[in-house]
Design a protein around this motif. Sequence first.
Motif, PDB file in Angstrom:
ATOM      1  N   PHE A  91       5.849 -13.041 -25.625  1.00 62.40           N
ATOM      2  CA  PHE A  91       5.655 -14.168 -26.536  1.00 62.40           C
ATOM      3  C   PHE A  91       6.731 -14.202 -27.610  1.00 62.40           C
ATOM      4  O   PHE A  91       7.214 -15.271 -27.994  1.00 62.40           O
ATOM      5  CB  PHE A  91       4.269 -14.099 -27.185  1.00 62.40           C
ATOM      6  N   VAL A  94      10.003 -15.528 -25.951  1.00 61.37           N
ATOM      7  CA  VAL A  94       9.960 -16.950 -25.625  1.00 61.37           C
ATOM      8  C   VAL A  94       9.887 -17.798 -26.892  1.00 61.37           C
ATOM      9  O   VAL A  94      10.496 -18.874 -26.971  1.00 61.37           O
ATOM     10  CB  VAL A  94       8.769 -17.244 -24.678  1.00 61.37           C
ATOM     11  N   GLY A  95       9.143 -17.323 -27.897  1.00 61.82           N
ATOM     12  CA  GLY A  95       9.122 -18.032 -29.172  1.00 61.82           C
ATOM     13  C   GLY A  95      10.494 -18.088 -29.811  1.00 61.82           C
ATOM     14  O   GLY A  95      10.920 -19.123 -30.338  1.00 61.82           O
ATOM     15  N   TYR A  98      12.595 -20.651 -27.989  1.00 61.71           N
ATOM     16  CA  TYR A  98      12.277 -22.010 -28.437  1.00 61.71           C
ATOM     17  C   TYR A  98      13.018 -22.341 -29.728  1.00 61.71           C
ATOM     18  O   TYR A  98      13.599 -23.416 -29.877  1.00 61.71           O
ATOM     19  CB  TYR A  98      10.770 -22.171 -28.646  1.00 61.71           C
ATOM     20  N   ARG A 113       9.045 -25.368 -25.083  1.00 59.63           N
ATOM     21  CA  ARG A 113       7.610 -25.406 -25.411  1.00 59.63           C
ATOM     22  C   ARG A 113       6.767 -25.118 -24.162  1.00 59.63           C
ATOM     23  O   ARG A 113       5.792 -24.366 -24.213  1.00 59.63           O
ATOM     24  CB  ARG A 113       7.232 -26.782 -25.980  1.00 59.63           C
ATOM     25  N   CYS A 116       6.642 -21.512 -23.238  1.00 56.43           N
ATOM     26  CA  CYS A 116       5.608 -20.792 -23.990  1.00 56.43           C
ATOM     27  C   CYS A 116       4.224 -21.024 -23.377  1.00 56.43           C
ATOM     28  O   CYS A 116       3.439 -20.082 -23.208  1.00 56.43           O
ATOM     29  CB  CYS A 116       5.606 -21.243 -25.447  1.00 56.43           C
ATOM     30  N   VAL A 190       4.943 -15.863 -33.757  1.00 58.06           N
ATOM     31  CA  VAL A 190       4.205 -16.162 -32.524  1.00 58.06           C
ATOM     32  C   VAL A 190       3.317 -14.990 -32.080  1.00 58.06           C
ATOM     33  O   VAL A 190       2.116 -15.177 -31.816  1.00 58.06           O
ATOM     34  CB  VAL A 190       5.179 -16.599 -31.409  1.00 58.06           C
ATOM     35  N   TYR A 206      -3.926 -18.758 -26.374  1.00 60.01           N
ATOM     36  CA  TYR A 206      -2.627 -19.389 -26.196  1.00 60.01           C
ATOM     37  C   TYR A 206      -2.563 -20.767 -26.834  1.00 60.01           C
ATOM     38  O   TYR A 206      -1.474 -21.296 -27.085  1.00 60.01           O
ATOM     39  CB  TYR A 206      -2.257 -19.480 -24.709  1.00 60.01           C
ATOM     40  N   LEU A 209      -0.617 -20.501 -29.934  1.00 62.45           N
ATOM     41  CA  LEU A 209       0.816 -20.382 -29.695  1.00 62.45           C
ATOM     42  C   LEU A 209       1.436 -21.751 -29.429  1.00 62.45           C
ATOM     43  O   LEU A 209       2.534 -22.058 -29.916  1.00 62.45           O
ATOM     44  CB  LEU A 209       1.081 -19.459 -28.504  1.00 62.45           C
TER      45      LEU A 209
END
Length: 338
Positions: A91, A94-95, A98, A113, A116, A190, A206, A209
């Motif tokens: 997470f 990937v955050g 983004y 997005r 995620c 995140v 999730y 998130l």
Amino acid sequence: MVPRWHGDGLPARSIRFALTVMAPITAGMLVGVDIWLIYAMVTCILAFTLDTGGPALHRLGWMAGAGLVVLAGTGIGTLAAGHTPLIVIAFALVGGFYALVESIHPSAAAAARFMCLTLAVGALYAPLQPGDVPVVAAFVLYAWAVSMAWDAVTGTWRPSTAPAPAMVYARIRATHRERWVFATAVAIAVPLAFLTSLALGLHRPYWALIAIVLVLRADALSSRRMMEQTLGGTLLGVVAALAFGYALPFHAALLVGMALAALIRWPAQQLHGALGMAALTAFIILLLELVAGSVGGASHDILERLVDVMVGCVFAVVALLLDRLGQALLRRLYPRRP
């Protein structure tokens, strides 16, 4: 001015969106609702979002990117499933990704997005199975066929709006330090939101998130505006969907309600961001009611969605505060030359 029935005209965009996202629901009603429906829905929405127009193969390449994002996100999530430290690290990465691409181009932000979202789906809800791959491919092709057919019927082929690689590279290069500071802030916020949702015992952590990456922008004013619209729109959409579900608690009626929500999604967005979010939320809540079989069966998830959105907005503020501190430090270390 964009012609009314041109593929990017508001009525045309609304109808294309409804035709695209309602196909998985209709298929689910015919062959039975199962986990594959989640993959099909996510693929259709992202493929619609990444439809940049242009020649057939060019358009297919961009929309196929939606399928790759879905498979990559859920694949990484599946590998991390069952191991909380790995999920937290995934997470965070990937955050951060983004945050790096959010302001480059709307297509890049949308893909990140959904990365995620699909990571969370694979890690926490529906691990990727071999049978899901052809489902993703099939609905990419379906979304592409809808896009091509609409332009063919209207007789107006949309030119490509895809970003030029040189432009993307130039934007990244010009602001690379600021982007890395923002990415670090988001990479911290995140996982904290995920762990907080777990500590609160929320069934679908999730969602928090997704709320973060939905509202967070590198520009703090834009982020605050998105938070207000998301909170207000989520509450309005939940109320509308509950009222509709209680008034017409039938599968056919719920399908009609979802189609209406999909049709008004873009016109509502044009009027106000909160109204667009309300339409999207109503679509999701009606889907939950449809899958659960009743409003009562979905009531727990509906309440949690409100809580998760609030948790996500709280940690979006945390990310903005961390980013402000980081940017101030960056300015001290690298003062701008007069």
